[in-house]
Design a protein around this motif. Structure first.
Motif: not given
Length: 252
Positions: A75-76, A99-100, A138-144
């Protein structure tokens, strides 16, 4: 449908039970997701360093670093989907998990169809909350999607849809990057060399054809009948995206 046509959501299944990991990986892959598996937090972090994830299913009660600590870490990082998986029906676990920052939870044993429904629901919410952002987290992004593989430009890596990394040479990466930045356009050998910054090669040098042939062996379902990196006779090559493949009545 645009983002889903170009990419494929990547899910990480984190659980210390090997049989459950394997079952969920196979089931989710059959329903169109790219899936990686991890038995602990260290393996999960290693996966995330190599490729972005859109959702993580987390076993709460694992030896060492448990699902609660991993949920806080995720989540951070930003708006990644989190589904807690627990063998306990204790309300306190569910409350602490939410809650986390977990998006949902499911108790073992469960029907995989119920988990699939929850995965799709969480992804819809995550996609809606990040719509319009060029880089949601930062942990996500586009994959083609490229045939039977997923290509991640940011990490310079190519994966099969079941999560195995496919080795790439520097030239292969450069060519793939050129194609995904110019989808559904015919590119001549000159243009490919210019955009890939390999002007030291001659446009009539057949080595570029050999490199494209090698790429096809990695991404095409049938390299002898390419549907993704197509030859346009007399003109050059074209990367045909998944949505365009369907429009042309071809198999992806």
């Amino acid at each position: 449908m645009g983002d889903r046509d170009m990419g494929q959501e990547h899910i990480i299944v984190v659980d210390d039970e090997a049989d459950l990991r394997d079952m969920l990986s196979e089931y989710l892959a059959r329903h169109g997701f790219a899936v990686s598996v991890a038995s602990n937090g260290e393996e999960m972090r290693a996966i995330l360093r190599d490729r972005p994830a859109h959702l993580v299913t987390l076993d709460l009660r694992m030896p060492g670093e448990d699902g609660f600590a991993l949920a806080k870490h995720l989540r951070d990082q930003g708006p990644i989907g989190i589904i807690m998986v627990t063998a306990s029906s204790e309300k306190v676990d569910q409350i602490v998990g939410l809650e986390l920052g977990a998006d949902d939870y499911i108790a073992k044993p469960f029907d995989p169809r119920e988990l699939l429904a929850r995965v799709r629901s969480v992804l819809r919410r995550v996609n809606a909350s990040t719509r319009g952002e060029t880089q949601p987290a930062g942990v996500m992004g586009q994959e083609i999607r490229m045939g039977r593989c997923m290509f991640n430009v940011a990490t310079a890596k190519l994966f099969t849809v079941d999560g195995r990394e496919v080795p790439l040479t520097a030239m292969e990466f450069d060519l793939l990057k050129v194609f995904v930045e110019r989808p559904n356009r015919v590119l001549s050998r000159d243009q490919l060399l210019d955009c890939a910054h390999h002007r030291d090669m001659d446009a009539f040098d057949r080595s570029i054809d050999i490199r494209i042939m090698r790429i096809r062996r990695k991404i095409e379902e049938d390299p002898g009948r390419p549907r993704v990196l197509r030859t346009v006779r007399g003109l050059g090559y074209m990367f045909v995206t998944a949505d365009r493949v369907r429009d042309l009545g071809l198999s992806a």
